[in-house]
Design a protein around this motif. Structure first.
Motif, PDB file in Angstrom:
ATOM      1  N   VAL A  40       0.841  -1.208   0.000  1.00 56.49           N
ATOM      2  CA  VAL A  40       0.000   0.000   0.000  1.00 56.49           C
ATOM      3  C   VAL A  40       0.871   1.251   0.000  1.00 56.49           C
ATOM      4  CG1 VAL A  40      -1.672   1.306   1.369  1.00 56.49           C
ATOM      5  CG2 VAL A  40      -1.980  -1.136   1.048  1.00 56.49           C
ATOM      6  N   GLY A  41       1.981   1.234   0.696  1.00 54.76           N
ATOM      7  CA  GLY A  41       2.889   2.376   0.724  1.00 54.76           C
ATOM      8  C   GLY A  41       3.693   2.532  -0.548  1.00 54.76           C
ATOM      9  N   ALA A  42       3.918   1.424  -1.244  1.00 52.81           N
ATOM     10  CA  ALA A  42       4.701   1.499  -2.481  1.00 52.81           C
ATOM     11  C   ALA A  42       3.910   2.142  -3.621  1.00 52.81           C
ATOM     12  CB  ALA A  42       5.159   0.098  -2.887  1.00 52.81           C
ATOM     13  N   LEU A  43       2.595   2.013  -3.597  1.00 53.81           N
ATOM     14  CA  LEU A  43       1.786   2.581  -4.675  1.00 53.81           C
ATOM     15  C   LEU A  43       1.906   4.103  -4.766  1.00 53.81           C
ATOM     16  CD1 LEU A  43      -1.379   0.312  -4.508  1.00 53.81           C
ATOM     17  CD2 LEU A  43       0.480   0.258  -6.166  1.00 53.81           C
ATOM     18  N   PRO A  44       1.690   4.875  -3.676  1.00 57.38           N
ATOM     19  CA  PRO A  44       1.871   6.316  -3.815  1.00 57.38           C
ATOM     20  C   PRO A  44       3.310   6.707  -4.117  1.00 57.38           C
ATOM     21  CG  PRO A  44       1.029   5.800  -1.617  1.00 57.38           C
ATOM     22  CD  PRO A  44       1.160   4.528  -2.367  1.00 57.38           C
ATOM     23  N   LEU A  45       4.243   5.897  -3.666  1.00 60.36           N
ATOM     24  CA  LEU A  45       5.644   6.186  -3.960  1.00 60.36           C
ATOM     25  C   LEU A  45       5.915   6.055  -5.462  1.00 60.36           C
ATOM     26  CD1 LEU A  45       8.292   6.930  -2.585  1.00 60.36           C
ATOM     27  CD2 LEU A  45       8.786   4.507  -2.386  1.00 60.36           C
ATOM     28  N   LEU A  46       5.337   5.045  -6.086  1.00 58.96           N
ATOM     29  CA  LEU A  46       5.500   4.883  -7.536  1.00 58.96           C
ATOM     30  C   LEU A  46       4.814   6.019  -8.299  1.00 58.96           C
ATOM     31  CD1 LEU A  46       5.019   1.034  -7.920  1.00 58.96           C
ATOM     32  CD2 LEU A  46       7.131   2.344  -8.126  1.00 58.96           C
ATOM     33  N   PHE A  47       3.623   6.409  -7.859  1.00 56.60           N
ATOM     34  CA  PHE A  47       2.951   7.542  -8.501  1.00 56.60           C
ATOM     35  C   PHE A  47       3.756   8.823  -8.299  1.00 56.60           C
ATOM     36  CE2 PHE A  47      -0.984   4.908  -8.104  1.00 56.60           C
ATOM     37  CZ  PHE A  47      -1.233   4.804  -9.457  1.00 56.60           C
ATOM     38  N   LEU A  49       7.006   9.022  -8.050  1.00 54.91           N
ATOM     39  CA  LEU A  49       8.126   8.983  -8.994  1.00 54.91           C
ATOM     40  C   LEU A  49       7.677   9.368 -10.398  1.00 54.91           C
ATOM     41  CD1 LEU A  49      10.025   5.795  -7.812  1.00 54.91           C
ATOM     42  CD2 LEU A  49      10.759   8.170  -7.606  1.00 54.91           C
ATOM     43  N   GLY A  50       6.460   8.974 -10.752  1.00 59.28           N
ATOM     44  CA  GLY A  50       5.919   9.389 -12.042  1.00 59.28           C
ATOM     45  C   GLY A  50       5.728  10.894 -12.111  1.00 59.28           C
ATOM     46  N   GLN A  51       5.284  11.483 -11.001  1.00 61.42           N
ATOM     47  CA  GLN A  51       5.127  12.937 -10.949  1.00 61.42           C
ATOM     48  C   GLN A  51       6.479  13.628 -11.066  1.00 61.42           C
ATOM     49  OE1 GLN A  51       2.260  14.684 -10.884  1.00 61.42           O
ATOM     50  NE2 GLN A  51       1.209  12.727 -11.060  1.00 61.42           N
ATOM     51  N   LEU A  52       7.501  13.063 -10.454  1.00 61.82           N
ATOM     52  CA  LEU A  52       8.828  13.644 -10.523  1.00 61.82           C
ATOM     53  C   LEU A  52       9.367  13.608 -11.955  1.00 61.82           C
ATOM     54  CD1 LEU A  52      11.136  14.885  -8.870  1.00 61.82           C
ATOM     55  CD2 LEU A  52      12.050  12.576  -8.602  1.00 61.82           C
ATOM     56  N   LEU A  53       9.115  12.503 -12.652  1.00 66.07           N
ATOM     57  CA  LEU A  53       9.563  12.398 -14.039  1.00 66.07           C
ATOM     58  C   LEU A  53       8.833  13.388 -14.955  1.00 66.07           C
ATOM     59  CD1 LEU A  53       9.924   8.531 -14.419  1.00 66.07           C
ATOM     60  CD2 LEU A  53      11.749  10.233 -14.225  1.00 66.07           C
ATOM     61  N   LYS A  54       7.593  13.727 -14.588  1.00 66.82           N
ATOM     62  CA  LYS A  54       6.848  14.714 -15.365  1.00 66.82           C
ATOM     63  C   LYS A  54       7.259  16.145 -15.010  1.00 66.82           C
ATOM     64  CE  LYS A  54       2.503  14.008 -14.796  1.00 66.82           C
ATOM     65  NZ  LYS A  54       1.074  13.673 -14.735  1.00 66.82           N
ATOM     66  N   GLY A  55       8.053  16.299 -13.952  1.00 63.16           N
ATOM     67  CA  GLY A  55       8.524  17.624 -13.563  1.00 63.16           C
ATOM     68  C   GLY A  55       7.741  18.254 -12.422  1.00 63.16           C
ATOM     69  N   ASP A  56       6.845  17.505 -11.807  1.00 61.01           N
ATOM     70  CA  ASP A  56       6.042  18.022 -10.704  1.00 61.01           C
ATOM     71  C   ASP A  56       6.697  17.643  -9.375  1.00 61.01           C
ATOM     72  OD1 ASP A  56       4.057  19.016  -9.081  1.00 61.01           O
ATOM     73  OD2 ASP A  56       2.619  17.416  -9.544  1.00 61.01           O
ATOM     74  N   GLY A  57       7.544  18.538  -8.856  1.00 62.15           N
ATOM     75  CA  GLY A  57       8.254  18.268  -7.607  1.00 62.15           C
ATOM     76  C   GLY A  57       7.348  18.268  -6.396  1.00 62.15           C
ATOM     77  N   ILE A  61       6.754  15.231  -3.630  1.00 62.72           N
ATOM     78  CA  ILE A  61       6.936  15.400  -2.178  1.00 62.72           C
ATOM     79  C   ILE A  61       5.680  14.980  -1.424  1.00 62.72           C
ATOM     80  CG2 ILE A  61       7.263  17.106  -0.350  1.00 62.72           C
ATOM     81  CD1 ILE A  61       9.138  18.588  -2.307  1.00 62.72           C
ATOM     82  N   LEU A  62       4.509  15.410  -1.879  1.00 65.96           N
ATOM     83  CA  LEU A  62       3.268  15.060  -1.195  1.00 65.96           C
ATOM     84  C   LEU A  62       2.998  13.561  -1.223  1.00 65.96           C
ATOM     85  CD1 LEU A  62       0.936  17.977  -2.324  1.00 65.96           C
ATOM     86  CD2 LEU A  62       2.003  17.648  -0.092  1.00 65.96           C
ATOM     87  N   LEU A  63       3.209  12.937  -2.365  1.00 68.89           N
ATOM     88  CA  LEU A  63       2.974  11.496  -2.452  1.00 68.89           C
ATOM     89  C   LEU A  63       4.013  10.697  -1.670  1.00 68.89           C
ATOM     90  CD1 LEU A  63       1.807  11.214  -6.148  1.00 68.89           C
ATOM     91  CD2 LEU A  63       0.453  10.773  -4.109  1.00 68.89           C
TER      92      LEU A  63
END
Length: 89
Positions: A40-47, A49-57, A61-63
Motif C-alpha cells: 500500500v505504501g509502495a503505490l503512492p511512492l510509484l505515482f 516517482l511518475g510525478q517527478l519524471l513529469k517535472g512536478d516536484g 513530495i506530497l505522495l
C-alpha cells in the motif's frame, strides 16, 4: 517440563502454543502481515516517482510523505518479527 523437539508448535502435555507476538503467530505470519502495508505504501511512492519524471516536484513530495505512513507501519510490524519465539498458554 515436558521434553519436546525444536520444531514443535504445540506442547503435547499442556497445549501451550509457540509464537512470536502471541500464541500460534510465527515469524513468517508477521512478515506476511507486514507485506500488505508495504505494498500500500509502495503505490503512492510509484505515482510520486511518475510525478517527478513529469517535472512536478510538489506532487512527488506530497505522495512521498503519504507513502511514509504505511511504510512506517510495515517497518514497525516487521520489527515485531525479530522477537524471540516464546511459549504461550
Amino acid at each position: 517440563m515436558t521434553e519436546i523437539h525444536e520444531e514443535a508448535r504445540v506442547c503435547p502435555s499442556c497445549g501451550a502454543k509457540k509464537g512470536v507476538a502471541g500464541p500460534g503467530l510465527s515469524r513468517r505470519d508477521i512478515q506476511t502481515r507486514a507485506a500488505v502495508p508495504a505494498v500500500v505504501g509502495a503505490l503512492p511512492l510509484l505515482f510520486g516517482l511518475g510525478q517527478l519524471l513529469k517535472g512536478d516536484g510538489i506532487g512527488f513530495i506530497l505522495l512521498t510523505i503519504l507513502a511514509l505512513i504505511p511504510l512506517g507501519v510495515a517497518g514497525w510490524i516487521f520489527s515485531a518479527s525479530r522477537q524471540e519465539e516464546k511459549w504461550w498458554q
